[in-house]
Design a protein around this motif. Structure first.
Motif, PDB file in Angstrom:
ATOM      1  N   GLU A  32       0.704  -1.503   0.035  1.00  0.00           N
ATOM      2  CA  GLU A  32      -0.019   0.083  -0.111  1.00  0.00           C
ATOM      3  C   GLU A  32       1.017   1.404   0.095  1.00  0.00           C
ATOM      4  O   GLU A  32       0.566   2.215  -0.694  1.00  0.00           O
ATOM      5  CB  GLU A  32      -0.817  -0.113   1.178  1.00  0.00           C
ATOM      6  CG  GLU A  32      -1.944   0.938   1.276  1.00  0.00           C
ATOM      7  CD  GLU A  32      -2.997   0.992   2.154  1.00  0.00           C
ATOM      8  OE1 GLU A  32      -3.798   1.823   2.391  1.00  0.00           O
ATOM      9  OE2 GLU A  32      -3.000  -0.141   2.955  1.00  0.00           O
ATOM     10  N   GLU A  33       2.045   1.282   0.782  1.00  0.00           N
ATOM     11  CA  GLU A  33       2.799   2.651   1.014  1.00  0.00           C
ATOM     12  C   GLU A  33       3.572   2.841  -0.714  1.00  0.00           C
ATOM     13  O   GLU A  33       3.963   4.038  -0.529  1.00  0.00           O
ATOM     14  CB  GLU A  33       3.545   2.329   1.920  1.00  0.00           C
ATOM     15  CG  GLU A  33       4.554   1.206   1.716  1.00  0.00           C
ATOM     16  CD  GLU A  33       4.250  -0.268   2.422  1.00  0.00           C
ATOM     17  OE1 GLU A  33       5.437  -1.115   2.619  1.00  0.00           O
ATOM     18  OE2 GLU A  33       3.167  -0.503   2.752  1.00  0.00           O
ATOM     19  N   LEU A  34       3.442   1.984  -1.372  1.00  0.00           N
ATOM     20  CA  LEU A  34       4.189   2.127  -2.636  1.00  0.00           C
ATOM     21  C   LEU A  34       3.270   2.418  -3.695  1.00  0.00           C
ATOM     22  O   LEU A  34       3.597   2.630  -4.987  1.00  0.00           O
ATOM     23  CB  LEU A  34       5.171   0.976  -2.896  1.00  0.00           C
ATOM     24  CG  LEU A  34       6.076   0.643  -2.054  1.00  0.00           C
ATOM     25  CD1 LEU A  34       6.965  -0.654  -2.198  1.00  0.00           C
ATOM     26  CD2 LEU A  34       7.260   1.977  -1.851  1.00  0.00           C
ATOM     27  N   MET A  35       1.841   2.347  -3.481  1.00  0.00           N
ATOM     28  CA  MET A  35       1.172   2.571  -4.505  1.00  0.00           C
ATOM     29  C   MET A  35       1.058   4.045  -5.273  1.00  0.00           C
ATOM     30  O   MET A  35       1.076   3.822  -6.544  1.00  0.00           O
ATOM     31  CB  MET A  35      -0.281   2.435  -3.974  1.00  0.00           C
ATOM     32  CG  MET A  35      -1.504   2.457  -4.919  1.00  0.00           C
ATOM     33  SD  MET A  35      -3.144   1.830  -4.181  1.00  0.00           S
ATOM     34  CE  MET A  35      -3.252   3.422  -3.170  1.00  0.00           C
ATOM     35  N   GLY A  36       1.555   5.170  -4.623  1.00  0.00           N
ATOM     36  CA  GLY A  36       1.475   6.208  -5.218  1.00  0.00           C
ATOM     37  C   GLY A  36       2.534   6.340  -6.172  1.00  0.00           C
ATOM     38  O   GLY A  36       2.390   6.825  -7.484  1.00  0.00           O
ATOM     39  N   ASN A  37       3.901   5.633  -6.023  1.00  0.00           N
ATOM     40  CA  ASN A  37       4.846   5.853  -7.076  1.00  0.00           C
ATOM     41  C   ASN A  37       4.514   4.878  -8.211  1.00  0.00           C
ATOM     42  O   ASN A  37       4.847   5.355  -9.264  1.00  0.00           O
ATOM     43  CB  ASN A  37       6.046   5.105  -6.424  1.00  0.00           C
ATOM     44  CG  ASN A  37       6.677   5.979  -5.215  1.00  0.00           C
ATOM     45  OD1 ASN A  37       6.313   7.255  -5.042  1.00  0.00           O
ATOM     46  ND2 ASN A  37       7.451   5.559  -4.378  1.00  0.00           N
ATOM     47  N   VAL A  38       3.969   3.825  -7.926  1.00  0.00           N
ATOM     48  CA  VAL A  38       3.666   3.105  -9.098  1.00  0.00           C
ATOM     49  C   VAL A  38       2.596   3.530 -10.113  1.00  0.00           C
ATOM     50  O   VAL A  38       2.611   3.645 -11.199  1.00  0.00           O
ATOM     51  CB  VAL A  38       2.983   1.410  -8.608  1.00  0.00           C
ATOM     52  CG1 VAL A  38       2.471   0.683  -9.723  1.00  0.00           C
ATOM     53  CG2 VAL A  38       3.926   0.883  -7.813  1.00  0.00           C
ATOM     54  N   MET A  39       1.463   4.295  -9.440  1.00  0.00           N
ATOM     55  CA  MET A  39       0.260   5.096 -10.269  1.00  0.00           C
ATOM     56  C   MET A  39       1.148   6.185 -10.965  1.00  0.00           C
ATOM     57  O   MET A  39       0.625   6.201 -12.349  1.00  0.00           O
ATOM     58  CB  MET A  39      -0.562   5.491  -9.343  1.00  0.00           C
ATOM     59  CG  MET A  39      -1.539   4.240  -8.790  1.00  0.00           C
ATOM     60  SD  MET A  39      -2.747   4.848  -7.550  1.00  0.00           S
ATOM     61  CE  MET A  39      -3.826   5.562  -8.872  1.00  0.00           C
ATOM     62  N   THR A  40       2.054   7.015 -10.482  1.00  0.00           N
ATOM     63  CA  THR A  40       2.865   7.970 -11.094  1.00  0.00           C
ATOM     64  C   THR A  40       3.422   7.349 -12.443  1.00  0.00           C
ATOM     65  O   THR A  40       3.424   7.958 -13.539  1.00  0.00           O
ATOM     66  CB  THR A  40       3.635   8.656 -10.073  1.00  0.00           C
ATOM     67  OG1 THR A  40       2.908   9.226  -9.127  1.00  0.00           O
ATOM     68  CG2 THR A  40       4.436   9.772 -11.187  1.00  0.00           C
ATOM     69  N   ASP A  41       3.832   6.236 -12.450  1.00  0.00           N
ATOM     70  CA  ASP A  41       4.661   5.698 -13.170  1.00  0.00           C
ATOM     71  C   ASP A  41       3.999   5.219 -14.312  1.00  0.00           C
ATOM     72  O   ASP A  41       4.289   5.222 -15.537  1.00  0.00           O
ATOM     73  CB  ASP A  41       5.641   4.457 -12.792  1.00  0.00           C
ATOM     74  CG  ASP A  41       6.470   3.840 -13.889  1.00  0.00           C
ATOM     75  OD1 ASP A  41       7.469   4.435 -14.682  1.00  0.00           O
ATOM     76  OD2 ASP A  41       6.246   2.397 -14.153  1.00  0.00           O
ATOM     77  N   LEU A  42       2.840   4.419 -13.963  1.00  0.00           N
ATOM     78  CA  LEU A  42       1.971   4.101 -14.969  1.00  0.00           C
ATOM     79  C   LEU A  42       1.391   5.210 -15.923  1.00  0.00           C
ATOM     80  O   LEU A  42       1.140   4.914 -17.091  1.00  0.00           O
ATOM     81  CB  LEU A  42       0.825   3.211 -14.126  1.00  0.00           C
ATOM     82  CG  LEU A  42       1.034   1.934 -13.614  1.00  0.00           C
ATOM     83  CD1 LEU A  42      -0.241   1.316 -12.925  1.00  0.00           C
ATOM     84  CD2 LEU A  42       1.283   1.155 -14.772  1.00  0.00           C
ATOM     85  N   GLN A  43       1.075   6.299 -15.233  1.00  0.00           N
ATOM     86  CA  GLN A  43       0.438   7.558 -15.907  1.00  0.00           C
ATOM     87  C   GLN A  43       1.539   7.946 -16.952  1.00  0.00           C
ATOM     88  O   GLN A  43       1.073   8.441 -18.051  1.00  0.00           O
ATOM     89  CB  GLN A  43       0.254   8.580 -14.948  1.00  0.00           C
ATOM     90  CG  GLN A  43      -1.124   8.432 -14.239  1.00  0.00           C
ATOM     91  CD  GLN A  43      -1.152   9.281 -13.070  1.00  0.00           C
ATOM     92  OE1 GLN A  43      -0.364  10.151 -12.803  1.00  0.00           O
ATOM     93  NE2 GLN A  43      -2.162   8.899 -12.393  1.00  0.00           N
ATOM     94  N   THR A  44       2.871   7.881 -16.668  1.00  0.00           N
ATOM     95  CA  THR A  44       3.915   8.219 -17.918  1.00  0.00           C
ATOM     96  C   THR A  44       3.892   7.332 -18.904  1.00  0.00           C
ATOM     97  O   THR A  44       4.371   7.752 -19.894  1.00  0.00           O
ATOM     98  CB  THR A  44       5.339   8.228 -17.076  1.00  0.00           C
ATOM     99  OG1 THR A  44       5.643   6.941 -16.640  1.00  0.00           O
ATOM    100  CG2 THR A  44       5.340   9.049 -15.767  1.00  0.00           C
ATOM    101  N   ARG A  45       3.261   6.135 -18.638  1.00  0.00           N
ATOM    102  CA  ARG A  45       3.285   4.943 -19.678  1.00  0.00           C
ATOM    103  C   ARG A  45       1.744   4.999 -20.459  1.00  0.00           C
ATOM    104  O   ARG A  45       1.422   4.117 -20.805  1.00  0.00           O
ATOM    105  CB  ARG A  45       3.564   3.636 -19.158  1.00  0.00           C
ATOM    106  CG  ARG A  45       5.117   3.667 -18.513  1.00  0.00           C
ATOM    107  CD  ARG A  45       5.017   2.009 -17.900  1.00  0.00           C
ATOM    108  NE  ARG A  45       6.544   2.105 -17.352  1.00  0.00           N
ATOM    109  CZ  ARG A  45       7.398   1.595 -17.981  1.00  0.00           C
ATOM    110  NH1 ARG A  45       7.302   0.944 -19.037  1.00  0.00           N
ATOM    111  NH2 ARG A  45       8.499   1.551 -17.341  1.00  0.00           N
TER     112      ARG A  45
END
Length: 700
Positions: free
Chosen positions: A624-637
């Motif tokens: 859960e604590e890493l969800m924000g970083n993963v979502m940010t990366d997905l948006q760049t893709r």
């Protein structure tokens, strides 16, 4: 060697994250049982388990290695597995055939990323499971934290059998099942058995009572005994613990120092007299829907769970005897091929050492060589008694690369090498893509890829180049367009003549028939790459003979197979051929094929063509604590988040993402989440490519 029956065979997998000490624990158990005289170490590259060159170079397990030991009239088959999820195929195939899973946890670090990923497979297979906290004597050991991390992973069904302490300055283990203390010398080995010291009596009693309650919970008769007596005997506790393990509702926790041989004998004793034997588990169902009963008097059924190629030996098939018994010289039927296979040799494997045996009985694990056409997931059974063991479901590859030999002369050699490697490891594969004209290699991760590359170079002598695969786009149109083309050729003898007038439109299922045409025939072509071509004969007055229309259609299909924009397949178009001309002498099939192809291509380029790109459904599982970083990366893709779900302390992000943006996603996700994130993808649909990207692709 003594032949053991299904009641005296214990099959155990050692699983856990990298550097948890699985290989060292296996080595120590073989030493403790007297099967080896000297313990090897991973650092000295002389363990029984990690014997392959690549394992010694990397000092880590790459392959699942079957071993065995004999302890107090029981045979314990141990399979030491890799700790990295790049080799999850080795772990999954091992879990499929063992009867007990021992999850090894490093006391310094507790449950790590690899263990979390492996636990998903433990839950999937629902096998009896215990935990072993290793390296309890290390200066940085944090036993309580390690135990709590196990509770966080496995839940309230975790229960302590042992905990470590210091007695008179020496490493010791308090055992709350036997209610004894084991005190070890500085070099480990056989312990001194003591009464539990007074300062530990209160805690030991508390944990013992908890263990009694947990054991009683798993059996009504034991629960009644517990209510009557207020306690249970050690033997009664063992019965309750075993039932809890078999129901996947009790996870005992042990502690050891594998390196110093502290606690390994006690662990082996527990495996002997508590962990379920092969014949005690519920029968599994065959593909045919029948129970496969683990008894020697049943028809023979061997399940091949692993294949390995050894340069000096050839193919080795590892199997578990699911029912019946097998002897050297038996001929068994392969349920997949229907062919008979001869078991000319039977072995018990301990790393690279092979010990010949004459017979293996139900529940045992062994190996054989030189089978003609038997692969991983195959069942060999008594001829005429059809039994098919349900196959292992291996995960699909997470990364893809184009693979080609540096030397063209090695192409055939590469094909043969890859065939062997994929027989050995079903989690990777190579498929030729007719569309991109590339050989695409898929596997589990960058480390997995590097092992494949190393093996090709060092085992098979092939240098390869790995590169980014092409994305297989589709082409279509957005508006109607008309075009005509006259093909005329005169060169001495017979000439060529054909003229075609046609109109094309975007096609959608359920749309009305085209207006303004006298439709004389219609053909719907389901394209092998997806989508449709609908072809209408709208010729009036016989200006084109009906016998030439199949050639027009063939010409159009050839253009669609190599689309006008980027050479990608075209799809979802309808074509109305409504006019044209022919010549009584010079017209022929080739003329109308060429005329149809050129007319279609011209109309296509005038019909506002668009590229479609493959879109995949993506599920990413992250803490859960890493969800924000993963979502940010997905948006760049260019991913679109479509939903989220929770799974314990993990969040599952659901998204739609262009395949073009998935390149190196596995490596990037591992970096963002420190290896704790996992993902899976599935093709969803083709969608329109953004205009700026289309322009770039067309120019390329």
């Amino acid at each position: 060697m003594k032949i053991y029956d299904e009641k005296h065979i214990k099959n155990v997998a050692f699983v856990g994250s990298h550097n948890s000490g699985k290989t060292t624990l296996a080595e120590t158990m073989l030493f403790e049982a007297g099967l080896i005289n000297r313990r090897g170490t991973v650092e000295d590259k002389n363990t029984i388990s990690d014997f392959q060159d690549i394992e010694q170079i990397r000092q880590t397990s790459v392959f699942a290695t079957p071993l065995h030991t004999e302890w107090r009239n029981y045979k314990i088959n141990i399979i030491d597995t890799p700790g990295l999820d790049d080799f999850i195929g080795e772990i999954a195939s091992t879990m499929r055939v063992v009867d007990t899973i021992a999850v090894v946890v490093n006391a310094q670090h507790g449950v790590e990323i690899g263990t979390e990923i492996i636990w998903e497979y433990v839950d999937k297979f629902i096998k009896p499971t215990l935990f072993v906290i290793n390296q309890i004597d290390h200066p940085n050991a944090k036993y309580d934290e390690a135990y709590n991390s196990i509770v966080n992973l496995a839940g309230k069904n975790t229960v302590k059998i042992q905990y470590p302490t210091i007695i008179d300055g020496a490493q010791a283990i308090i055992d709350v099942l036997k209610m004894k203390a084991y005190k070890f010398g500085p070099d480990g080995g056989k312990p001194e058995k003591l009464a539990i010291p007074d300062e530990h009596k209160s805690m030991a009693d508390e944990l013992h009572n908890e263990l009694v309650e947990r054991a009683a919970e798993n059996d009504e008769a034991l629960m009644e005994l517990y209510f009557d007596k207020g306690t249970l005997s050690e033997e009664e506790m063992r019965q309750g613990i075993k039932k809890g393990m078999m129901n996947h509702e009790l996870f005992p926790v042990f502690c050891v120092s594998a390196l110093k041989d502290m606690g390994t004998g006690r662990l082996m004793g527990f495996i002997d007299n508590v962990a379920p034997a092969a014949g005690e588990l519920k029968p599994e169902q065959s593909v045919e829907g029948n129970d496969v009963v683990c008894k020697p008097e049943e028809p023979a059924a061997l399940f091949v769970f692993k294949t390995f190629f050894e340069p000096s030996v050839g193919k080795i098939n590892f199997f578990k005897v699911k029912s019946g018994e097998v002897k050297v010289g038996d001929r068994l039927e392969n349920s997949r091929t229907g062919e008979l296979e001869s078991l000319n040799q039977l072995f018990i494997m301990d790393g690279k050492k092979r010990e010949s045996v004459e017979k293996l009985s139900a529940g045992d694990i062994g190996a054989t060589i030189k089978l003609k056409d038997t692969e991983t997931n195959d069942t060999l059974h008594t001829a005429g008694k059809k039994i098919t063991i349900k196959p292992i479901k291996f995960p699909d590859g997470r990364i893809k690369k184009v693979i080609q030999p540096l030397e063209k002369k090695d192409e055939e050699k590469l094909g043969e090498a890859l065939k062997r490697m994929f027989s050995q490891d079903p989690t990777c594969e190579a498929k030729y893509s007719p569309e991109s004209k590339q050989l695409i290699l898929s596997c589990q991760g960058e480390l997995h890829l590097s092992i494949i590359e190393w093996t090709l170079k060092n085992v098979y002598g092939i240098d390869v180049e790995l590169s980014k695969p092409k994305v297989n786009y589709r082409e279509t149109i957005q508006r109607p367009a008309n075009a005509n083309y006259k093909h005329k050729k005169q060169s001495g003898g017979a000439g060529q003549f054909g003229e075609v007038h046609l109109k094309i439109e975007p096609f959608q299922e359920g749309m009305p028939e085209p207006e303004g045409f006298n439709i004389r025939g219609k053909e719907e072509v389901d394209l092998k790459w997806g989508g449709k071509l609908v072809f209408y004969n709208c010729i009036t007055g016989g200006v084109i003979d009906a016998r030439y229309l199949p050639s027009v259609l063939k010409g159009i299909l050839e253009v669609m197979e190599e689309g006008p924009l980027t050479g990608s397949y075209a799809r979802d178009i309808r074509v109305m051929v409504y006019d044209g001309k022919m010549h009584s002498v010079d017209s022929n099939d080739i003329s109308f094929k060429i005329a149809g192809a050129h007319a279609f291509k011209e109309a296509f380029l005038n019909a506002k063509p668009r590229l479609l790109e493959p879109i995949h459904d993506l599920e990413v599982k992250v803490p859960e604590e890493l969800m924000g970083n993963v979502m940010t990366d997905l948006q760049t893709r260019r991913a679109i988040i479509v939903g989220m779900d929770s799974d314990g302390k993990y969040q599952i992000i659901k998204a739609k993402i262009p395949l073009a943006e998935m390149y190196k996603y596995s490596t990037n996700l591992r970096s963002i989440t420190q290896g704790r994130g996992t993902f899976k993808t599935k093709f969803a649909s083709f969608e329109v490519v953004p205009s700026n990207i289309q322009e770039e692709l067309v120019s390329q």
